[in-house]
Design an enzyme around this catalytic site. Structure first.
Site, PDB file in Angstrom:
ATOM      1  N   GLU A 276       0.810  -1.220   0.000  1.00 27.46           N
ATOM      2  CA  GLU A 276       0.000   0.000   0.000  1.00 27.46           C
ATOM      3  C   GLU A 276       0.845   1.271   0.000  1.00 27.46           C
ATOM      4  O   GLU A 276       0.813   2.070   0.948  1.00 27.46           O
ATOM      5  CB  GLU A 276      -0.912   0.019   1.217  1.00 27.46           C
ATOM      6  N   GLU A 499      -5.248  -8.506   1.106  1.00 31.99           N
ATOM      7  CA  GLU A 499      -5.709  -8.331   2.491  1.00 31.99           C
ATOM      8  C   GLU A 499      -7.207  -8.116   2.474  1.00 31.99           C
ATOM      9  O   GLU A 499      -7.714  -7.418   1.604  1.00 31.99           O
ATOM     10  CB  GLU A 499      -5.125  -7.081   3.141  1.00 31.99           C
TER      11      GLU A 499
HETATM   12  C1  NOJ Z   1      -3.703  -2.435   5.601  1.00 32.97           C
HETATM   13  C2  NOJ Z   1      -2.308  -2.531   6.059  1.00 32.97           C
HETATM   14  O1  NOJ Z   1      -1.523  -3.164   5.097  1.00 32.97           O
HETATM   15  C3  NOJ Z   1      -2.151  -3.202   7.387  1.00 32.97           C
HETATM   16  O2  NOJ Z   1      -0.874  -2.965   7.841  1.00 32.97           O
HETATM   17  C4  NOJ Z   1      -3.221  -2.686   8.328  1.00 32.97           C
HETATM   18  O3  NOJ Z   1      -3.020  -3.127   9.624  1.00 32.97           O
HETATM   19  C5  NOJ Z   1      -4.557  -3.143   7.816  1.00 32.97           C
HETATM   20  N1  NOJ Z   1      -4.763  -2.653   6.474  1.00 32.97           N
HETATM   21  C6  NOJ Z   1      -5.724  -2.688   8.675  1.00 32.97           C
HETATM   22  O4  NOJ Z   1      -5.732  -1.313   8.761  1.00 32.97           O
END
Ligand code: NOJ
Length: 597
Positions: A276, A499
């Site tokens: 991200e 994710e």
């Molecule tokens: C995206 C991120 O990659 C991760 O590090 C984060 O904890 C989760 N989403 C939830 O916010």
């Protein structure tokens, strides 16, 4: 509504006089608790970039740690070996009558996951590892951030958290026992290069650690999926030159990437360069990280310079990886096994992008349609256009921002970024956060996925609690459309949902284990999303080859610390004991009923 205010700033977009405002509010999300009024937003202290000499000795490393301050030592410092087999409780009783909601195994039972599907979980080094100063690791900017005033809402640090650094065997065995067949984790750059830079020494202990960890995954039947950078920037490179806000980072990152590729080539088959990057680059411009920017960069320009450097580092790493041993100077073509073999590189590589393409608040309203396009360009196109379609920034961005904000790519850089047209596969994620925006009816708002008319006032989906509601809503009904839109705009032969996950309302405030493990909202989230993913595969013919539940276990949720929990397993932060929640057992039941062998 909290987020209406935030989004208004995005809303009145793009007259020349207003873009500063939009740039400043480019984005805060992912546990960035920017809506907490009680949190201080000043008082961070960081040495001016360039003021710490490059001294690669133990004393030089200590000087870097001094910027962080003292850290808490872990309760033990050897890798624990779990007792096998791990006992998995049987499925918990059904939540609802079957006429209302099927049990996990009965969800669309005729639709199966494609063969070889990666049914995974995800974590990130800073969020789970702990042992921040052990075995030669250098400090990271998150070790520092956790100690700045207002850096983390509940003052959680990464010092110990889940101590996965020493408990990884148990963690891998526990997910293997569920039937989970992949784990997407990240490597901490500062464990491999404590000083970050290409001319600094490699920390063999760090390399060996991840080597053992990768082997243990393979031995346990859990495929290791590796991300090179999940936001834990080595503090050294930030102190030397401002980290990703300086172009000096590119060579250092590429060197780090090559070191890791070389060490684990053949054992890791799916690689990610950056997690991200848009979210990361937004953090970099905000408090407290804006105390550490490269000379000439400010909070407003930082996200864009960072994005530019990240993209060049990504292209450099991918090119470096593939040109090492072969005549092929271009990137991996996923469909081409021959190219892989010829290059002796086994695997696929991409960056993990995030966000969503929205819907206009008012269909056929030109302002709203334009707002959707701006949102898509700035929040997905910024990384997906350069790597998947054009090799360049979206036109909306270059029309909006002068080169002083958004550096332009040279023709050679564009070529490098794009490679062959089908060279990368996108790993789209986070369909869950498709809709922050039930908005007021201001014109030109960025509206996403709001199917109801602007007077209806319904949220696009339920949100967990006030802390996360600004950016997190469960919206299974919009998932397929979201995925189709991504595929339409950035076509690919393979997609991973790298994710997806949810916070259980108020879970962090509960103390009784039997209430914590009953994570109904998270379970419903996963089951509804997975059902829709099955339909996306079978009905929409999308090439989805894997899903990764965020997260394998509770962890340090960035600025929200432990106040927002995403784990499918509870962690007792006194004993470090892990316990499966209902969601973990439901994922297991779902997988076993839908796997194709
Ligand atoms: C995206 C991120 O990659 C991760 O590090 C984060 O904890 C989760 N989403 C939830 O916010």
């Amino acid at each position: 509504m909290i987020h209406a205010t935030l989004l208004c700033k995005f809303g009145a977009l793009f007259t020349k006089t207003q873009f500063h405002e939009r740039v400043d509010n480019y984005l805060f999300s992912d546990g960035m608790a920017s809506n907490f009024p009680a949190q201080p937003t000043s008082g961070a202290s960081f040495p001016p970039p360039g003021s710490i000499p490059r001294d690669y000795s133990p004393a030089g490393l200590e000087e870097l740690w001094d910027v962080v301050g003292p850290v808490e030592a872990p309760p033990f410092t050897t890798t624990r070996v779990p007792e096998l087999p791990i006992a998995v409780p049987s499925s918990p009783p059904a939540l609802y009558p079957s006429w209302f909601a099927p049990s996990p195994k009965d969800i669309l039972p005729k639709l199966k996951l494609p063969k070889g599907f990666k049914f995974g979980v995800a974590t990130a080094s800073y969020q789970v590892e702990g042992a921040v100063k052990n075995e030669g690791k250098g400090p990271t900017m998150w070790d520092w951030n956790g100690r700045q005033p207002g850096g983390v809402v509940d003052n959680t640090t990464g010092d110990i958290v889940d101590l996965q650094y020493y408990l990884y065997k148990e963690d891998v065995a526990r997910v293997a026992a569920l039937g989970i067949n992949a784990h997407s984790f990240s490597i901490s750059w500062a464990r491999i290069f404590p000083f970050g830079t290409a001319d600094s020494p490699v920390n063999e202990a760090g390399l060996n650690h991840y080597s053992d960890l990768i082997d243990y995954h393979i031995k346990s039947g859990v495929e290791p999926v590796v991300t090179l950078f999940h936001w834990d920037t080595p503090l050294a490179i930030q102190a030397y030159y401002g980290g990703f806000t300086s172009s000096k980072v590119v060579d250092d990152f590429v060197n780090y990437a090559k070191t890791v590729f070389k060490a684990y080539n053949g054992r890791v088959k799916t690689w990610y360069t950056f997690n991200e990057p848009r979210v990361y680059c937004s953090q970099v411009g905000g408090y407290p990280f804006n105390a550490s920017l490269a000379p000439g960069i400010n909070s407003s320009t930082a996200p864009y310079h960072c994005s530019y450097n990240v993209l060049k580092a990504h292209a450099g790493a991918v090119k470096g990886m593939l040109s090492r041993s072969s005549p092929f100077k271009r990137y991996v073509e996923l469909s081409s096994e021959t190219a892989f073999r010829a290059m002796k590189i086994q695997g696929e590589i991409a960056l993990k992008n995030d966000d969503y393409v929205g819907f206009p608040w008012r269909a056929n309203n030109t302002d709203d349609i334009a707002a959707v396009e701006r949102h898509a360009a700035f929040r997905i196109g910024s990384f997906s256009d350069p790597t998947y379609t054009t090799g360049d920034w979206p036109k909306i961005m270059t029309d909006t921002l002068p080169p002083s904000y958004l550096p332009r790519f040279t023709p050679a850089e564009k070529k490098d970024l794009l490679g062959k047209r089908t060279s990368y596969h996108p790993l789209f994620r986070h369909a869950q956060r498709s809709h922050q925006d039930h908005l007021t009816s201001l014109p030109s708002m960025l509206i996403a996925h709001m199917l109801f008319d602007s007077n209806a006032g319904w949220a696009a989906g339920p949100s967990p609690d006030p802390l996360s509601e600004a950016w997190l809503q469960a919206t299974p009904n919009f998932l397929r459309e979201s995925l189709r839109e991504l595929q339409k705009r950035w076509p690919t032969k393979k997609m991973y949902i790298s994710e997806f996950g949810f916070v259980e309302p108020f879970e962090a405030q509960r103390t009784e284990l039997f209430r914590i493990t009953e994570d109904v909202t998270r379970t419903n989230y996963f089951m509804t999303y997975l059902g829709e993913i099955l339909r996306a595969i079978h009905e929409d013919k999308l090439p989805i080859a894997g899903t990764f539940a965020w997260a394998m276990l509770d962890n340090a949720e960035w600025n929200s610390g432990l106040s927002a929990r995403f784990g499918i397993q509870h962690v007792n932060y006194t004993t470090l004991e892990r316990t499966y929640k209902r969601s973990a057992l439901s994922l297991s039941e779902f997988y076993k009923a839908h796997v194709q062998t």
